[in-house]
Design an enzyme around this catalytic site. Structure first.
Site: not given
Length: 1158
Positions: A236, A271, A328, A575
Site C-alpha cells: 500500500e 506498527h 477476531r 590505610q
C-alpha cells in the site's frame, strides 16, 4: 427496554443468568435454534486464554486449555478446568498453529466450541472451517467471512464495493520483488508491506527508498510466514502521520450489526500498538459518524457475525481510509468494554450459542460512551535498546491496582519464566476515568506502583508517554513515538532491594567479592556510636576558611595559640592498619560525633591517596560519594586530601588538564586542603599540583617527603640544607602551608627540633604541619618535639587506630599538652568515646588487620626506613609466602635494594620499587641481581641500569609532553557504555582509573547500593536463618531473612531463597567455581571492539557473512528471531570477519558472541 448505561463496577448487562428468559426478538428477526455451550476450548495461550476462561466461568461453562511443550509452566493451563498438550516435538509457535492436534483435542474431550483468541489461528479460515467440519462451533465469524476479511486484498475490494474509501494499494497479494518495484514506480515512496493473512505488526515493513526495498520485502515475507503460516504480502501507499482509528463491531446470526464506538491506537512502535484509548480524543462528531457507519456498512456487506474490528487511517485533513478488518477479538477490546460496559467475550459466546443482539439487550441506541479508558501494554522489552525483547525469570512482581484499574495478565507472577518463543506482552493495564486526563492520572499512578524485577520492561517508557503534553492533549498520531525522542530518556529503576539480594546471594554462593587476606571473621558485635546532641555542630576552622579564604585560614592557623591536630583516622590510619578497607558506611556512623565534639581540629584527612583506588576496586564505592556524604555530615571541620602532585590520586602521569579538573571538582564536592607531594620531591610535579589546587580555590599545603636523618652528619644526601632548599622553592611558589611528610616515621626528637626550628626561623609567618608514622613507638615524643620547636599542626589518629604503622595517639598528644601553652583544647573524655567506637569498628575488619601477622611496631625502622603502610604490607606478604620467620632478612634485603636503587625517598609510590626485590631472600638478593651500573644514576635520571632494562627514558616533567585529554569525548564514551547517569565525577574517575572504574560501574549496576549493608554482611554475607535490617534511606527499611541455598542446576546456578519484608524472594546465582567446569557459549565483551553480541535472546535464522568476508558499517551480519519478530544484527564498524561463532537455528542468550570483526 433494557438500559445499558450502568454504574461502573456494578452488575454488567451481559452477565445475565443463563437460566433467565430471553426477551423476544423483533418480529422481523429470523429465529434460529438456541444451542447452549457447555464446554469451551481456547486455541491460544497467555492472557487472552485466561480472559476467555474467566468469562466462561462467569457463564457456568467448563473450560479447556491447550499448551505447547514450552508452556508447561504457564498460568493459562492452570486456570482452565482441563488442559492438554499439543504439538509434541514441534517448534513453540508451530504447536499453536497445528490444526489437526487442536481439533483432535476438541473432539476427544467433547468440546462444544473453540475460541481462537487473537494471533495464531484466530484469522485462519481453514481453522474455522476445520472446527465446523468437526462439529465444533467456532466463536467468531463464519469461515467464509474469516477468509474474505483475512485476505486483505479481498477485504479491500469489499470495502470499495461498499463505498468505503481505501488507501491506494495492490489488488492481490504480490508474488515477487519485481511487483513491489512496479508499485513503487507508480505511487512513489513511502510504501508499506503488510501480511495478507495476519496482523499485529508482524510482516509489516515501511520502505522509504529503493535501497531498502529488497531487505524489507525479505524480512516482511519471512515474518508473515513464521507468524501466520503464509508469507503472502500486499503493498500500500504509506500515509504519513495519520491517526490509527478502529471501530469495534458486533454482529449476530440474524443480520443485526452494531458498533461500540472507536478506539485510538495511534501510539505504536514497529506498527505494534503500545497504548490504546477509547474513545478517540477530540474526534470530530461528523468524522465519528462516518467511521462508525462505514464500519457497520462494511460488516453488513459480508454478513459479519460475532466480534470484529474495522481499522482506518485518518489523515491530517480528517479524511479516513479503510485499511483492514480484524475478524477476531482485539488485544485492546478491554477499553471498549470499560467505556460501554459491554462484556465482549460474553457477547461472543452468546452469539455463538444462537442468541441475537436484541435478545442480549444490545441495541445501537442504547450503546453510550461512559468516560474514557486507556490501555497500556506492559511488555518485557527494553526501550533503551530499541525495544529488544528480554527473557528470563521474574524475580519480583508487584502490580499497581486500585479504583479504576483493571489488569489482564497471564505470566505476570514471581517465578514466571519469560521465554523468547512468544509475544513479549506481560500484562495489560487498563485505566478508566471520567475523561482522558483522569484516566491518564490513574494509569500513571498504577504504573508507578509496579515492581518487576528479573526482566526488563517498558514501564518507564509508558510513564514518559503518559506524562507527555502531546499525549495529555490528545493530539497524537502514528509518528508520536518517532517524533518525541525524550520518551526514551528513561529514569532507571532503582531496584535496590533486589540488587542487594543478588549481592548477598552471590557472597553466600561464591564467597566475598573483595579479596580476604586472612581467615578471620568480622566481630559479631557492632561498634558503639556515642550520643550526638540535636542541632547543628559548633563553628570550626572551616567557617574561617569559608569566610576569609585560604590566606585568612593560613593566618588563623599560624596565630592559633595552642597545638592543632589533624585526625588521620578517616584515611591514613586505616590505610596503614587495615589495608585501606574501611567503608563509608562505618565512617558515616561516627561522622556526626566528630563534627560535634572535635570542632577544634585543624582538619580531617579523609580522601585521596590510596582510598580513591581502593574505594572502587575493592569496596565498590564511589569515592566522590564518600566525600559528598562526609561533607554533609561534617560541615564545620576542614577536609584534607593527599594529592600526588602531577599524578593526582593515581600511580601514573596524567595530562595537565585532568589534574586541574580533578582539583576543581574535588573543591566543588567539599575538599578544602590539598596536601601536595611528590614521591621523589620532584619540584615540577609538585608545582603543577600546587597550581591546580590553588586554581581550584583550595588551601595549598606543599609537603616535603622526608627520609634519612638530618641529625646524622654522615647522612649527606638528605641533609638539613636539602630540605631548607626545597622549602624555599615551595614557599616561593606560593604554598599556604608547609608540611613535612615523614611516611617512614624516621623523625627523631632531635631531628624534629633541628628541622622544624630551622623552618620556623626562616619562615616565621608560615604555618608548619608535620606528618609521621609511629612504627618505632617514638611518634608522640617526636610530635611533641615538633610542637615545641614551632610546628602549628601535627597528625594523630584515634587511640584505637594509632601506633604501630599508623599515626601517634590522639589521646596521648591531648594529654601531654593539656594545661600547657600547646593545649589542643580537645576534651579527653570525647577522645575516649571516639576511640571506643573505632575499637569496635576495627573488629569488623579483622581479616585486613595488620595485627593478624604483626604484633607490634619496631624501632629497626630507623635502619630499614620502610614506610608505615608498606611495612604492614611487606610483613603480611612475607608471612603469606612462608617467610614470616625470616622477616629480619627481608628487611635487610629491603635496605640493600634501597641502596642499589640510589637511596630512594621512602614515600608512595617510589617505595613500590622495593618490596619485590626485598622478598627474594635469603641469598638471592645481591648486586648481581641487577644489571651493572645500577649505582651510576638515581631512578629519576637516565642511563645505566634503566637503559640496560630497555626502559624508555623521559626527561623533564612527564605530564608536560602529554596532550590534553578530551573530557567531553570521554563523557560521551561513558554515556554510551553506562547510560545517561554519568556525572563529572565519574568522568574523572574514569580518567584516573579507566579499568577499575569500568568494573566498578558494571559491578554496581548489577549489585546496587552496597553502602546500605553493614560491614559484616558486606564481607561474608548472612548465615542461613539470620534475620537483619537494611536501611535504604530514612523511612525505608528492609527486613530480610536468609532462608536456604539450593543444589547446583544444569546451568551452573544455585537458587538462593530470602524472605524480604515478609514475602518470599529467590534469585539465581552462578556458581563461579562450577561454571569453570561447565561449557557455555562465549559472551561478547563490551570493551573489546569488534566482538558482536546478540542484542536479545533469540534463534539464529540466517547468517549473512562468513569468516574472511569484508563488511561495511551497517551491513547485515545475521538475523535473529524472538517473540515472533525478526531483528537484523548489523555491523557497527568496517572490517573483516575474523570468526563466526554461531550456526543457523542456534538459540542464543542476550550478549552471546555472534562473530568477531577485525
Amino acid at each position: 427496554m433494557l438500559k445499558f448505561r450502568t454504574v461502573h463496577g456494578g452488575l454488567r448487562l451481559l452477565g445475565i443468568r443463563r437460566t433467565s428468559t430471553a426477551p423476544a426478538a423483533s418480529p422481523n428477526v429470523r429465529r434460529l435454534e438456541y444451542k447452549p455451550i457447555k464446554k469451551v476450548m481456547v486455541a491460544n495461550r497467555g492472557e487472552i486464554a485466561i480472559r476467555v476462561f474467566r468469562a466462561c466461568t462467569e457463564l457456568g461453562i467448563r473450560t479447556v486449555a491447550i499448551y505447547s511443550e514450552q508452556d508447561t509452566g504457564q498460568m493459562h493451563r492452570q486456570k482452565a478446568d482441563e488442559a492438554y498438550l499439543i504439538g509434541r516435538g514441534l517448534a513453540p509457535v508451530q504447536a499453536y498453529l497445528h490444526i489437526p492436534d487442536i481439533i483432535k483435542v476438541a473432539k476427544e474431550n467433547n468440546v462444544d466450541a473453540v475460541h481462537p483468541g487473537y494471533g495464531f489461528l484466530s484469522e485462519r479460515a481453514d481453522f474455522a472451517q476445520a472446527c465446523q467440519d468437526a462439529g465444533v462451533r467456532f466463536i467468531g465469524p463464519s469461515p467464509e467471512v474469516v477468509r474474505k476479511m483475512g485476505d486483505k486484498v479481498e477485504a479491500r475490494a469489499i470495502a470499495i464495493a461498499a463505498g468505503v474509501p481505501v488507501v491506494p494499494g495492490t489488488d492481490a497479494p504480490i508474488t515477487s520483488l519485481h511487483e513491489a518495484h512496479e508499485f513503487s514506480n507508480t505511487y512513489g515512496f513511502p510504501i508499506i508491506f503488510k501480511a495478507a493473512y495476519g496482523g499485529g505488526g508482524r510482516g509489516m515493513r515501511v520502505v522509504h527508498s529503493y535501497e531498502e526495498l529488497e531487505e524489507n520485502y525479505t524480512r516482511a515475507y519471512s515474518e508473515a510466514l513464521a507468524a501466520f503460516g503464509n508469507g503472502a504480502l500486499f503493498v500500500e501507499k504509506f500515509i504519513e502521520k495519520p491517526r490509527h482509528i478502529e471501530v469495534q463491531i458486533l454482529g449476530d446470526q440474524y443480520g443485526n450489526i452494531l458498533h461500540l464506538y472507536e478506539r485510538d491506537c495511534s501510539i505504536q512502535r514497529r506498527h505494534q500498538k503500545v497504548v490504546e484509548i477509547a474513545p478517540a480524543a477530540h474526534l470530530d462528531p461528523q468524522l465519528r459518524t462516518r467511521l462508525t457507519s462505514d464500519s457497520v456498512k462494511l460488516a453488513k456487506q459480508v454478513g459479519y457475525e460475532n466480534a470484529g474490528t474495522v481499522e482506518f487511517l485518518v489523515d491530517r485533513h480528517g479524511k479516513h481510509y479503510f485499511i483492514e478488518v480484524n475478524s477476531r477479538l482485539q488485544v485492546e477490546h478491554t477499553v471498549t468494554e470499560e467505556i460501554t460496559d459491554v462484556d465482549l467475550v460474553h457477547a461472543q459466546i452468546h452469539v455463538a450459542e444462537g442468541r441475537s443482539l436484541p435478545d442480549l439487550g444490545l441495541r445501537q441506541e442504547n450503546i453510550r460512551i461512559n468516560g474514557c479508558a486507556i490501555q497500556c501494554r506492559v511488555t518485557t522489552e527494553d526501550p533503551a535498546r530499541s525495544f529488544q525483547p528480554d527473557t528470563g525469570r521474574i524475580e519480583v512482581f508487584r502490580s499497581g491496582e486500585g479504583m479504576g484499574i483493571r489488569l489482564d495478565n497471564a505470566s505476570a507472577f514471581q517465578g514466571a519464566v519469560i521465554s523468547p518463543h512468544y509475544d513479549s506482552l506481560l500484562v495489560k493495564v487498563i485505566a478508566h476515568g471520567k475523561d482522558h486526563p483522569t484516566a491518564a492520572t490513574k494509569m500513571s499512578r498504577a504504573l508507578a506502583e509496579f515492581r518487576v524485577r528479573g526482566v526488563k520492561t517498558n514501564i518507564a517508557f509508558l510513564q514518559n508517554v503518559l506524562n507527555n503534553q502531546q499525549f495529555l492533549a490528545g493530539t497524537v498520531d502514528t509518528q508520536f513515538i518517532d517524533e518525541n525522542p525524550e520518551l526514551f530518556q528513561l529514569r532507571p529503576a532503582q531496584n535496590r532491594a533486589q540488587k542487594l539480594l543478588h549481592y548477598l546471594g552471590h557472597v553466600m554462593v561464591n564467597g566475598p567479592t573483595t579479596p580476604i587476606p586472612v581467615k578471620a571473621s568480622p566481630s559479631p558485635t557492632d561498634p558503639i556510636v556515642p550520643a550526638v546532641p540535636i542541632g547543628p555542630p559548633p563553628a570550626g576552622f572551616r567557617d574561617i576558611l569559608l569566610r576569609e579564604g585560604p590566606e585568612g585560614f593560613a593566618r588563623a592557623v599560624r596565630n592559633h595559640p595552642g597545638l592543632l591536630l589533624m585526625d588521620t583516622t578517616f584515611r591514613d590510619a586505616h590505610q596503614s592498619l587495615l589495608a585501606t578497607r574501611v567503608r563509608t558506611h562505618d565512617l558515616k556512623k561516627i561522622a556526626p560525633y566528630v563534627a560535634h565534639n572535635f570542632s577544634k581540629l585543624f582538619s580531617m584527612e579523609n580522601w585521596g591517596g590510596a582510598t580513591f583506588d581502593v574505594a572502587m576496586r575493592f569496596l565498590y564505592e564511589c569515592p566522590w560519594r564518600r566525600l559528598q556524604e562526609l561533607r554533609e555530615l561534617i560541615p564545620n571541620i576542614p577536609f584534607q586530601m593527599l594529592l600526588r602532585g602531577a599524578n593526582a590520586v593515581g600511580y601514573t602521569n596524567y595530562p595537565d588538564n585532568v589534574v586541574f579538573k580533578f582539583c576543581e571538582v574535588a573543591k566543588e564536592n567539599g575538599m578544602d586542603v590539598f596536601r601536595v607531594f611528590d614521591s621523589l620531591n620532584y619540584l615540577p610535579n609538585m608545582l603543577l599540583g600546587m597550581e591546580a589546587a590553588g586554581s581550584a580555590g583550595g588551601v595549598v599545603e606543599a609537603a616535603i617527603s622526608y627520609t634519612g636523618d638530618v641529625a646524622d652528619p654522615s647522612r649527606t644526601k638528605y641533609s638539613l640544607q636539602y630540605y631548607m632548599g626545597l622549602a624555599e622553592e615551595l614557599v616561593r611558589a606560593g604554598t599556604h602551608i608547609l608540611c613535612i611528610k615523614d611516611m617512614a616515621g624516621l623523625l627523631k626528637p632531635t631531628a624534629c627540633t633541628m628541622l622544624v626550628s630551622s623552618l620556623r626561623d626562616r619562615f616565621p609567618d608560615l604555618p608548619l604541619h608535620i606528618h609521621t608514622h609511629d612504627t618505632s613507638g617514638a611518634g608522640v615524643a617526636a610530635m611533641l618535639a615538633c610542637a615545641q620547636a614551632g610546628a602549628d599542626v601535627v597528625d594523630v589518629a584515634a587511640d584505637s587506630m594509632s601506633g604501630m604503622t599508623s599515626q601517634p595517639s590522639m589521646g596521648a598528644l591531648v594529654a601531654c599538652t593539656r594545661g600547657t601553652p600547646l593545649d589542643t583544647e580537645v576534651p579527653m573524655e570525647r577522645v575516649f568515646d571516639y576511640s571506643e567506637y573505632w575499637e569496635g569498628a576495627r573488629g569488623l575488619y579483622a581479616a585486613f588487620d595488620c595485627t593478624a601477622t604483626m604484633k607490634s611496631g619496631n624501632s629497626d625502622v630507623y635502619e630499614n626506613e620502610i614506610p608505615g603502610g608498606q611495612y604492614t604490607n611487606l610483613h603480611f606478604q612475607a608471612h603469606s609466602m612462608g617467610l614470616g620467620s625470616k622477616f629480619k632478612e627481608v628487611k635487610k634485603a629491603y635496605v640493600e635494594a634501597n641502596q642499589m636503587l640510589g637511596d630512594l625517598i621512602k614515600v608512595s609510590p617510589a617505595r613500590r620499587s622495593l618490596p619485590d626485590p626485598a622478598l627474594h631472600v635469603p641469598g638471592t638478593l645481591t648486586s648481581r641481581a641487577f644489571s651493572s651500573g645500577l649505582h651510576r644514576c638515581p631512578p629519576w635520571g637516565g642511563g645505566g641500569w634503566m637503559q640496560d632494562l630497555g626502559l624508555t627514558l623521559c626527561f623533564g616533567r612527564p605530564g608536560a609532553s602529554l596532550p590534553p585529554l578530551d573530557l567531553q569525548a570521554l563523557e560521551k564514551e561513558l554515556v554510551d557504555r553506562h547510560g545517561e547517569e554519568v556525572t563529572p565525577e565519574d568522568v574523572l574517575s574514569a580518567a584516573m582509573y579507566p579499568d577499575v572504574f569500568a568494573h566498578f560501574k558494571d559491578f554496581t549496576a548489577t549489585f546496587g547500593p552496597l553502602d546500605s549493608l553493614n560491614t559484616r554482611l558486606f564481607l561474608q554475607g548472612p548465615k542461613i536463618a539470620e534475620e537483619f535490617e537494611v536501611e535504604l534511606e530514612r523511612g525505608k527499611t528492609l527486613h530480610i531473612k536468609a532462608l536456604a541455598v539450593s543444589d547446583l542446576n544444569r546451568a551452573g546456578q544455585r537458587q538462593v531463597f530470602f524472605e524480604l519484608n515478609g514475602q518470599l524472594r529467590s534469585i539465581l546465582v552462578k556458581d563461579t567455581q562450577a561454571m569453570k567446569e561447565m561449557h557455555f557459549h562465549p559472551k561478547a565483551l563490551k570493551d573489546v571492539k569488534g566482538q558482536i553480541g546478540a542484542p536479545m535472546p533469540g534463534k539464529v535464522i540466517d547468517i549473512k557473512v562468513v569468516a574472511g568476508a569484508k563488511v561495511a558499517k551497517g551491513q547485515p551480519l545475521c538475523v535473529l528471531s524472538a517473540m515472533k519478530m525478526e531483528t537484523v544484527v548489523t555491523s557497527p564498524m568496517e572490517g573483516t570477519v575474523r570468526k563466526v561463532h554461531v550456526t543457523k537455528d542456534m538459540t542464543l542468550e542476550g550478549d552471546d558472541l555472534i562473530l568477531e570483526i577485525e
